[in-house]
Motif scaffolding. Structure first.
Motif, PDB file in Angstrom:
ATOM      1  N   GLY A 199       0.818  -1.210   0.000  1.00  0.00           N
ATOM      2  CA  GLY A 199       0.000   0.000   0.000  1.00  0.00           C
ATOM      3  C   GLY A 199       0.849   1.256   0.000  1.00  0.00           C
ATOM      4  O   GLY A 199       0.530   2.233  -0.691  1.00  0.00           O
ATOM      5  N   ALA A 200       1.936   1.249   0.759  1.00  0.00           N
ATOM      6  CA  ALA A 200       2.812   2.415   0.830  1.00  0.00           C
ATOM      7  C   ALA A 200       3.480   2.682  -0.515  1.00  0.00           C
ATOM      8  O   ALA A 200       3.577   3.831  -0.961  1.00  0.00           O
ATOM      9  CB  ALA A 200       3.863   2.215   1.913  1.00  0.00           C
ATOM     10  N   ILE A 201       3.935   1.636  -1.179  1.00  0.00           N
ATOM     11  CA  ILE A 201       4.632   1.809  -2.457  1.00  0.00           C
ATOM     12  C   ILE A 201       3.678   2.243  -3.569  1.00  0.00           C
ATOM     13  O   ILE A 201       4.028   3.072  -4.416  1.00  0.00           O
ATOM     14  CB  ILE A 201       5.358   0.517  -2.860  1.00  0.00           C
ATOM     15  N   LEU A 202       2.451   1.737  -3.549  1.00  0.00           N
ATOM     16  CA  LEU A 202       1.519   2.004  -4.651  1.00  0.00           C
ATOM     17  C   LEU A 202       0.483   3.077  -4.335  1.00  0.00           C
ATOM     18  O   LEU A 202      -0.364   3.378  -5.175  1.00  0.00           O
ATOM     19  CB  LEU A 202       0.795   0.710  -5.044  1.00  0.00           C
ATOM     20  N   HIS A 203       0.542   3.712  -3.155  1.00  0.00           N
ATOM     21  CA  HIS A 203      -0.544   4.601  -2.756  1.00  0.00           C
ATOM     22  C   HIS A 203      -0.733   5.781  -3.707  1.00  0.00           C
ATOM     23  O   HIS A 203      -1.850   6.239  -3.933  1.00  0.00           O
ATOM     24  CB  HIS A 203      -0.341   5.088  -1.315  1.00  0.00           C
ATOM     25  N   ASP A 204       0.350   6.288  -4.299  1.00  0.00           N
ATOM     26  CA  ASP A 204       0.258   7.431  -5.217  1.00  0.00           C
ATOM     27  C   ASP A 204       0.493   7.031  -6.670  1.00  0.00           C
ATOM     28  O   ASP A 204       0.815   7.878  -7.515  1.00  0.00           O
ATOM     29  CB  ASP A 204       1.272   8.511  -4.816  1.00  0.00           C
ATOM     30  N   LEU A 205       0.313   5.771  -6.983  1.00  0.00           N
ATOM     31  CA  LEU A 205       0.557   5.273  -8.338  1.00  0.00           C
ATOM     32  C   LEU A 205      -0.227   6.067  -9.385  1.00  0.00           C
ATOM     33  O   LEU A 205       0.272   6.350 -10.473  1.00  0.00           O
ATOM     34  CB  LEU A 205       0.184   3.791  -8.416  1.00  0.00           C
ATOM     35  N   GLY A 206      -1.458   6.450  -9.059  1.00  0.00           N
ATOM     36  CA  GLY A 206      -2.310   7.163 -10.017  1.00  0.00           C
ATOM     37  C   GLY A 206      -1.770   8.516 -10.423  1.00  0.00           C
ATOM     38  O   GLY A 206      -2.193   9.081 -11.450  1.00  0.00           O
ATOM     39  N   HIS A 226      -6.167  10.830  -8.485  1.00  0.00           N
ATOM     40  CA  HIS A 226      -5.167   9.764  -8.477  1.00  0.00           C
ATOM     41  C   HIS A 226      -5.512   8.605  -7.560  1.00  0.00           C
ATOM     42  O   HIS A 226      -4.995   7.498  -7.753  1.00  0.00           O
ATOM     43  CB  HIS A 226      -3.784  10.330  -8.129  1.00  0.00           C
ATOM     44  N   LEU A 227      -6.377   8.775  -6.576  1.00  0.00           N
ATOM     45  CA  LEU A 227      -6.732   7.642  -5.717  1.00  0.00           C
ATOM     46  C   LEU A 227      -7.515   6.592  -6.505  1.00  0.00           C
ATOM     47  O   LEU A 227      -7.178   5.402  -6.484  1.00  0.00           O
ATOM     48  CB  LEU A 227      -7.527   8.110  -4.499  1.00  0.00           C
ATOM     49  N   TYR A 228      -8.556   7.046  -7.198  1.00  0.00           N
ATOM     50  CA  TYR A 228      -9.347   6.120  -8.024  1.00  0.00           C
ATOM     51  C   TYR A 228      -8.484   5.522  -9.135  1.00  0.00           C
ATOM     52  O   TYR A 228      -8.539   4.317  -9.400  1.00  0.00           O
ATOM     53  CB  TYR A 228     -10.554   6.841  -8.625  1.00  0.00           C
ATOM     54  N   MET A 229      -7.675   6.362  -9.777  1.00  0.00           N
ATOM     55  CA  MET A 229      -6.873   5.887 -10.901  1.00  0.00           C
ATOM     56  C   MET A 229      -5.859   4.846 -10.459  1.00  0.00           C
ATOM     57  O   MET A 229      -5.619   3.854 -11.161  1.00  0.00           O
ATOM     58  CB  MET A 229      -6.179   7.075 -11.570  1.00  0.00           C
ATOM     59  N   LEU A 257      -5.723  -4.056  -0.795  1.00  0.00           N
ATOM     60  CA  LEU A 257      -4.726  -3.145  -1.356  1.00  0.00           C
ATOM     61  C   LEU A 257      -5.411  -1.977  -2.077  1.00  0.00           C
ATOM     62  O   LEU A 257      -5.021  -0.818  -1.907  1.00  0.00           O
ATOM     63  CB  LEU A 257      -3.814  -3.904  -2.317  1.00  0.00           C
ATOM     64  N   GLU A 258      -6.421  -2.279  -2.861  1.00  0.00           N
ATOM     65  CA  GLU A 258      -7.170  -1.223  -3.541  1.00  0.00           C
ATOM     66  C   GLU A 258      -7.826  -0.284  -2.520  1.00  0.00           C
ATOM     67  O   GLU A 258      -7.868   0.939  -2.717  1.00  0.00           O
ATOM     68  CB  GLU A 258      -8.224  -1.833  -4.460  1.00  0.00           C
ATOM     69  N   HIS A 259      -8.324  -0.861  -1.425  1.00  0.00           N
ATOM     70  CA  HIS A 259      -8.934  -0.038  -0.381  1.00  0.00           C
ATOM     71  C   HIS A 259      -7.914   0.913   0.241  1.00  0.00           C
ATOM     72  O   HIS A 259      -8.234   2.084   0.502  1.00  0.00           O
ATOM     73  CB  HIS A 259      -9.542  -0.926   0.706  1.00  0.00           C
ATOM     74  N   ILE A 260      -6.692   0.455   0.473  1.00  0.00           N
ATOM     75  CA  ILE A 260      -5.647   1.313   1.037  1.00  0.00           C
ATOM     76  C   ILE A 260      -5.402   2.507   0.123  1.00  0.00           C
ATOM     77  O   ILE A 260      -5.282   3.659   0.578  1.00  0.00           O
ATOM     78  CB  ILE A 260      -4.350   0.517   1.253  1.00  0.00           C
ATOM     79  N   ILE A 261      -5.324   2.253  -1.178  1.00  0.00           N
ATOM     80  CA  ILE A 261      -5.090   3.334  -2.137  1.00  0.00           C
ATOM     81  C   ILE A 261      -6.265   4.311  -2.143  1.00  0.00           C
ATOM     82  O   ILE A 261      -6.081   5.534  -2.126  1.00  0.00           O
ATOM     83  CB  ILE A 261      -4.857   2.750  -3.550  1.00  0.00           C
ATOM     84  N   LEU A 262      -7.482   3.795  -2.132  1.00  0.00           N
ATOM     85  CA  LEU A 262      -8.677   4.634  -2.197  1.00  0.00           C
ATOM     86  C   LEU A 262      -8.882   5.470  -0.933  1.00  0.00           C
ATOM     87  O   LEU A 262      -9.508   6.527  -0.977  1.00  0.00           O
ATOM     88  CB  LEU A 262      -9.913   3.764  -2.417  1.00  0.00           C
ATOM     89  N   SER A 263      -8.325   5.028   0.182  1.00  0.00           N
ATOM     90  CA  SER A 263      -8.608   5.683   1.466  1.00  0.00           C
ATOM     91  C   SER A 263      -7.399   6.413   2.060  1.00  0.00           C
ATOM     92  O   SER A 263      -7.490   6.914   3.177  1.00  0.00           O
ATOM     93  CB  SER A 263      -9.107   4.649   2.484  1.00  0.00           C
ATOM     94  N   HIS A 264      -6.290   6.520   1.313  1.00  0.00           N
ATOM     95  CA  HIS A 264      -5.071   7.021   1.969  1.00  0.00           C
ATOM     96  C   HIS A 264      -5.092   8.524   2.256  1.00  0.00           C
ATOM     97  O   HIS A 264      -4.207   9.019   2.952  1.00  0.00           O
ATOM     98  CB  HIS A 264      -3.812   6.627   1.184  1.00  0.00           C
TER      99      HIS A 264
END
Length: 326
Positions: A199-206, A226-229, A257-264
């Motif tokens: 989650g930390a590595i991919l949180h800002d992937l978008g 970028h969260l949704y993307m 993992l997707e939830h971590i990105i969407l909620s960070h």
């Protein structure tokens, strides 16, 4: 200029006498771009830093044509000769500029994050930490495919104006979040360290698709953010994973993992698509906020003399910041 006295530091200026002076300085920030139309006209407001003493001084300009020059100066380490009338307005010392002229020199006083030299060392360190915590082969391949082997991930800014807004800033921010997140999770009950690291590595992937390398917003970035993307990139990748590698546990881990990105961003008013619902999401969200705040404070400290405080509030603190005298 013959009518202006040359100075090199603040205590050489008689502000109470409304003295005209000239000095070399850099432009640190622009607070207001002013308004020159309509009945209520407002000046451009900005902050300059003396090249000799490193002291800060508020500046104003009633000349619209200076705005593009000030913007160029803010985004560079060029030294400008500034001439104008010094006075005290309220409790603040300031200069109303008459002329702003590039000297042809570059500053030794100004810190500019956009000029910071970056290398592949951030990515190498991210890989080393991932090798320690990410053991699942599906996750390891996902990391390499979506981020670590992507050239833009090494060079992309983490923002267009705020924290880590320089080439390579995304990798630097990702490393900072990763270090904080695993430090918070390690040795704690109920924390899945592999999920935290992913989650930390991919949180800002978008962000790779939210704006261009030069900071221009993309249509998709404006539509989705970028969260949704980032979550969608993970979801799309998951659809390519061979069925024999996808058991019930793997399905759940990818959803988490997707939830971590969407909620960070933690709160919806801060842009979160969802509120954190698992421990790992809270860990990544707090690490993200802490690293962003550290960078904002640290960048402010670079342009403050020891024993002085910032002249404006640092984003994220609702306060000015003091730089220790030692």
């Amino acid at each position: 200029m013959s009518n202006y006295r040359t100075v090199s530091k603040l205590d050489e200026i008689a502000f109470s006498l409304k003295e005209k002076v000239t000095f070399d300085a850099t432009v640190i920030d622009i607070y207001s771009e002013g308004s020159f139309t309509g009945s209520k006209k407002l000046p451009i407001k900005f902050l300059v830093k003396f090249e000799t003493s490193g002291e800060l001084l508020l500046g104003t300009s009633w000349i619209p044509e200076t705005l593009p020059i000030l913007k160029e100066a803010r985004d560079s380490i060029k030294v400008y000769n500034i001439s104008g009338l010094c006075s005290i307005y309220g409790d603040a010392k300031q200069i109303s500029i008459d002329e702003l002229r590039y000297t042809g020199n570059e500053s030794t006083q100004k810190y500019l994050s956009k000029t910071a030299k970056r290398s592949t060392s951030d990515i190498d360190e991210i890989r080393a930490i991932a090798d320690r915590y990410v053991t699942n082969e599906v996750f390891r391949t996902m990391l390499n495919t979506l981020a670590l082997d992507v050239e833009n991930f090494k060079t992309w800014p983490a923002a267009t104006r705020m924290h880590h807004a320089y080439p390579g800033g995304l990798a630097t921010h990702t490393l900072g979040v990763l270090k904080m997140a695993v430090a918070m999770a390690e040795g704690r009950d109920n924390a899945d360290l592999e999920l935290v690291a992913m989650g930390a590595i991919l949180h800002d992937l978008g962000k790779l698709y939210e704006y261009t390398a030069s900071g221009e917003r993309t249509l998709e970035g404006d539509l989705f953010g970028h969260l949704y993307m980032g979550a969608k990139l993970v979801d799309d990748y998951a659809k390519t994973i061979p069925a024999e590698m996808m058991n019930d546990e793997m399905h759940e881990k990818i959803s988490l993992l997707e939830h971590i990105i969407l909620s960070h961003h933690e709160k919806q008013e801060f842009g979160a698509v969802a509120r954190p619902f698992i421990l790992e999401a809270y860990i990544v969200a707090r690490a993200d906020a802490a690293d962003a705040l550290y960078e904002e404070i640290n960048e402010s400290l670079y342009n403050i003399n020891c024993g002085s405080s910032s002249l404006k509030m640092v984003p994220g603190t609702e306060n000015r910041i003091y730089k220790k005298s030692y």
